[in-house]
Structure formats: structure tokens, C-alpha cells
Scaffold this motif. Structure first.
Motif, mmCIF file in Angstrom:
data_model
loop_
_atom_site.group_PDB
_atom_site.id
_atom_site.type_symbol
_atom_site.label_atom_id
_atom_site.label_comp_id
_atom_site.label_asym_id
_atom_site.label_seq_id
_atom_site.Cartn_x
_atom_site.Cartn_y
_atom_site.Cartn_z
ATOM 1 N N SER A 52 41.989 36.693 45.477
ATOM 2 C CA SER A 52 41.066 37.743 44.766
ATOM 3 C C SER A 52 39.790 37.900 45.329
ATOM 4 N N SER A 53 39.164 38.933 45.134
ATOM 5 C CA SER A 53 37.831 39.199 45.987
ATOM 6 C C SER A 53 36.933 39.578 45.050
ATOM 7 N N GLN A 54 37.159 39.705 43.769
ATOM 8 C CA GLN A 54 35.932 39.983 42.722
ATOM 9 C C GLN A 54 36.425 39.175 41.396
ATOM 10 N N VAL A 55 35.511 38.915 40.652
ATOM 11 C CA VAL A 55 35.779 38.380 39.271
ATOM 12 C C VAL A 55 35.318 39.825 38.357
ATOM 13 N N GLY A 56 36.716 40.290 37.797
ATOM 14 C CA GLY A 56 36.601 41.413 37.200
ATOM 15 C C GLY A 56 37.083 42.598 38.294
ATOM 16 N N CYS A 57 37.044 44.116 37.861
ATOM 17 C CA CYS A 57 37.318 44.916 38.721
ATOM 18 C C CYS A 57 36.587 46.409 38.220
ATOM 19 N N ARG A 58 36.184 47.077 39.023
ATOM 20 C CA ARG A 58 35.771 48.477 38.686
ATOM 21 C C ARG A 58 36.509 49.553 38.856
ATOM 22 N N ALA A 59 37.801 49.307 39.243
ATOM 23 C CA ALA A 59 38.521 50.528 39.567
ATOM 24 C C ALA A 59 39.130 50.772 38.216
ATOM 25 N N MET A 81 37.947 42.951 31.753
ATOM 26 C CA MET A 81 36.717 41.988 31.896
ATOM 27 C C MET A 81 35.570 42.908 31.754
ATOM 28 N N PRO A 82 34.669 42.135 30.775
ATOM 29 C CA PRO A 82 33.442 42.782 30.592
ATOM 30 C C PRO A 82 32.249 43.001 31.745
ATOM 31 N N THR A 83 32.495 41.930 32.547
ATOM 32 C CA THR A 83 31.289 42.200 33.726
ATOM 33 C C THR A 83 32.503 42.104 35.241
ATOM 34 N N VAL A 84 31.756 42.556 36.297
ATOM 35 C CA VAL A 84 32.433 42.756 37.523
ATOM 36 C C VAL A 84 31.460 41.900 38.573
ATOM 37 N N VAL A 85 31.870 40.901 39.327
ATOM 38 C CA VAL A 85 31.049 40.231 40.177
ATOM 39 C C VAL A 85 31.661 39.885 41.396
ATOM 40 N N ASN A 86 31.100 40.547 42.783
ATOM 41 C CA ASN A 86 31.616 40.223 43.858
ATOM 42 C C ASN A 86 31.899 38.766 44.293
ATOM 43 N N LEU A 87 32.774 38.531 44.722
ATOM 44 C CA LEU A 87 32.863 36.897 45.445
ATOM 45 C C LEU A 87 32.294 37.106 46.749
ATOM 46 N N SER A 88 31.761 35.683 47.194
ATOM 47 C CA SER A 88 31.208 35.538 48.326
ATOM 48 C C SER A 88 32.050 35.392 49.256
ATOM 49 N N PRO A 89 31.753 35.553 50.799
ATOM 50 C CA PRO A 89 32.959 35.256 51.714
ATOM 51 C C PRO A 89 33.574 33.830 51.404
ATOM 52 N N GLY A 90 32.519 32.799 51.172
ATOM 53 C CA GLY A 90 32.849 31.347 50.922
ATOM 54 C C GLY A 90 33.860 31.244 49.697
ATOM 55 N N ALA A 101 31.958 44.221 52.359
ATOM 56 C CA ALA A 101 31.052 43.368 53.082
ATOM 57 C C ALA A 101 31.683 41.850 53.313
ATOM 58 N N ALA A 102 31.838 41.195 51.816
ATOM 59 C CA ALA A 102 32.407 39.771 51.768
ATOM 60 C C ALA A 102 33.792 39.801 52.445
ATOM 61 N N VAL A 103 34.558 40.706 51.830
ATOM 62 C CA VAL A 103 35.901 40.695 52.499
ATOM 63 C C VAL A 103 35.965 40.791 54.173
ATOM 64 N N THR A 104 35.153 41.472 54.604
ATOM 65 C CA THR A 104 35.024 41.834 55.961
ATOM 66 C C THR A 104 34.643 40.466 56.512
ATOM 67 N N MET A 105 33.662 39.672 56.162
ATOM 68 C CA MET A 105 33.305 38.689 56.794
ATOM 69 C C MET A 105 34.244 37.439 56.563
ATOM 70 N N ALA A 106 34.888 37.505 55.276
ATOM 71 C CA ALA A 106 35.946 36.536 55.050
ATOM 72 C C ALA A 106 36.932 36.745 56.191
ATOM 73 N N LEU A 107 37.481 37.887 56.415
ATOM 74 C CA LEU A 107 38.507 38.234 57.306
ATOM 75 C C LEU A 107 38.179 37.740 58.763
ATOM 76 N N GLU A 108 36.880 38.088 59.057
ATOM 77 C CA GLU A 108 36.342 37.391 60.566
ATOM 78 C C GLU A 108 36.782 36.054 60.635
ATOM 79 N N THR A 109 36.564 35.057 59.546
ATOM 80 C CA THR A 109 36.625 33.834 59.481
ATOM 81 C C THR A 109 38.134 33.380 59.611
ATOM 82 N N LEU A 110 38.890 34.204 58.532
ATOM 83 C CA LEU A 110 40.279 33.868 58.830
ATOM 84 C C LEU A 110 41.018 33.918 60.110
ATOM 85 N N ILE A 111 40.605 34.904 60.878
ATOM 86 C CA ILE A 111 41.208 35.259 62.240
ATOM 87 C C ILE A 111 40.328 34.536 63.393
#
Length: 284
Positions: free
Chosen positions: A109-116, A126-135, A171-181
Motif C-alpha cells: 500500500s502507498s496511502q491510507v485511503g485513495c483519491r482515485a 474511506m473518509p480521509t486520505v493520508v500519504n504513507l511515508s517512505p518508511g 515523492a514517497a513512492v520514489t524515495m521508497a523505490l530508491e531504497t528498495l533497489i
């Protein structure tokens, strides 16, 4: 002295704590290798540090930004659904998918909730959408591997297809990908990572350019524009012709990069052959 709390994936914070406690960088690398790549327990990972700094380090750097709240294993398909809670109280899911061959995939998952707002997805309600941090994104993999390590297994493939639209948290997904690879992170092959999007063209192009070996997937759901707009409201903003052009550009750019690499390799081979011929001539 560093007193604030950060997570193990925040490189700057970890470095600040390391300097504060005068820890040799070698021990930090050992800890990260144990936790991120080997899936060892928290206690085993912390034991890689000198005994006199373990407690102080653990009080300033938490290994898990997420708390496991619930876990449900299926007796039918071997999957394990895990419900996590962030420190702010948000809830998200990840799913461990095991095959009969023993290979394991992880749905992130990359978010709590979804705006799509997709009509068929419960996350959209879900009533609110929050971006997850890279961590918080990365900790889903850490905790999955810790569970699997006890069974002598590990995650082989990952897909960003859990809660949230990954490219709405670019932004967070990109940072997470950098750490993953990255060599200093999980050292995961980008060819074993898939990112699924309902279609955000500009972000798709940016991510594909930065991670050309990453597998990019488009959640189509319908090849009829009118039907797709009803299912996926975002489809009104990004119609199918634009998405098709985006995917074609990504494919073309990847093929161009492959061709350029082949040409470079061919040129090196020619140069090597010429050097060999020159050396043989000189020897004669």
C-alpha cells in the motif's frame, strides 16, 4: 545531542544518531543488512551494534514505523492479509501472496485511503486520505520478510497494488523505490517490482524514466472510454488515447535505451578486438 525519534529508513536521521553516539559506520551497515536484506528479528538486528550503544540507539531510531494490528492467513490460497496501523492512527493493508512453488510476492500500500475514487474499490469509501511515508511503505516489506524468515522464505516480487494510487504519493513512492533497489538498502532487482496505476500520465513518465527497469502496469478495467469514466472518475481527466500514448512512449523509451546499450557494448567489443589484433601484431 539527538533526541528526536526517527525510523531506520531515514538515512539523515540515522547518520545524525550515529555521529551523536560515535558509532562506527560499519555497525550501522551490519544492522541494516541484518534487518533489510536478511529479515532477521529486531533483537538480532540491534545485536549488530556494540552493546554499550544499543539502548540509546533503539530509543532514538525505531525499526518499525508501523504496528501490526491484525493478521489473517488463508487456508485456501496461502495468502496472508496484514493490517497495519501508523503512529498517527491510520490503517492500511498489505498482502503476502505465496505460490505452491515457494515463491512469494508482496502487495504494498502507498496511502491510507485513495483519491482515485474507483467505484469498485472499498478503499475509495474511506473518509480521509493520508500519504504513507517512505518508511511506512518499506516497513511492510521488512515485517513481511521477518515473518517469512521464520519459515525459511522471503519476498521475491513486489507490486504496488494495495491501498492508494501510488502516483498520487509520487515523492514517497520514489524515495521508497530508491531504497528498495539501492545497494545500501534492500538491493532488490527493479525487474521484480511492479507499479500499478489507474493512469497519471506525467507521473508515469517521470517514474519510468527514473526507474527504466521497473514494470509499469495500467489498471484499465474497461477499453470503452464511457464505461471507464463511470468506473474510474480519474478517467475523465486522462482519457484512453492519452494513456495509450503514455504507455507507448514508456515502451519506446525502454527499447531505445536497450538499443543504445547494445550499441555501446558492440563498440566496446570492436575496440577490444582491435586492441587484441594490435597486441598480436606487436608480438609477431
Amino acid at each position: 545531542m539527538v533526541t528526536e525519534l526517527g525510523d531506520i529508513h531515514d538515512v539523515e536521521h540515522v547518520e545524525s544518531v550515529r555521529r551523536s553516539l560515535a558509532i562506527d559506520p560499519y555497525y550501522i551497515r551490519r544492522l541494516r543488512y541484518s534487518l533489510l536484506r536478511q529479515g532477521h528479528s529486531d533483537a538480532d538486528a540491534i545485536s549488530r551494534l556494540p552493546s554499550e550503544v544499543r539502548d540509546d540507539f533503539a530509543s532514538r531510531v525505531h525499526l518499525h514505523p508501523l504496528r501490526l494490528a491484525e493478521q489473517h492467513a488463508s487456508n485456501i490460497d496461502g495468502s496472508t492479509k496484514r493490517l497495519f496501523e501508523t503512529r498517527a492512527g491510520g490503517r492500511l493493508e498489505s498482502v503476502i501472496l505465496a505460490t505452491p512453488t515457494g515463491r512469494v510476492s508482496l502487495c504494498l500500500s502507498s496511502q491510507v485511503g485513495c483519491r482515485a475514487g474507483c467505484q469498485f474499490c472499498a478503499t475509495a469509501t474511506m473518509p480521509t486520505v493520508v500519504n504513507l511515508s517512505p518508511g511506512e511503505i518499506l516497513d511492510q516489506l521488512v515485517q513481511a520478510n521477518q515473518l517469512l524468515h521464520q519459515q525459511g522464505r522471503k519476498v521475491h516480487n513486489m507490486v504496488f497494488m494495495g491501498m492508494g494510487e501510488p502516483l498520487h504519493n509520487e515523492a514517497a513512492v520514489t524515495m521508497a523505490l530508491e531504497t528498495l533497489i539501492g545497494d545500501g538498502g534492500f538491493n532488490f532487482s527493479p525487474q521484480k517490482i511492479s507499479l500499478s496505476s489507474v493512469g497519471v500520465p506525467d507521473a508515469m513518465l517521470r517514474v519510468a524514466s527514473r526507474f527504466p527497469k521497473l514494470k509499469m502496469a495500467l489498471s484499465l478495467h474497461s477499453a470503452d472510454q464511457r464505461v471507464r469514466e463511470r468506473l474510474i472518475p480519474l478517467g475523465r481527466r486522462y482519457p484512453l488515447p492519452e494513456l495509450r500514448a503514455t504507455m507507448e512512449k514508456i515502451t519506446l523509451d525502454n527499447e531505445t535505451r536497450k538499443l543504445n546499450r547494445a550499441r555501446e557494448q558492440h563498440a566496446k567489443t570492436i575496440i577490444s578486438d582491435q586492441d587484441l589484433e594490435a597486441a598480436e601484431y606487436a608480438f609477431d
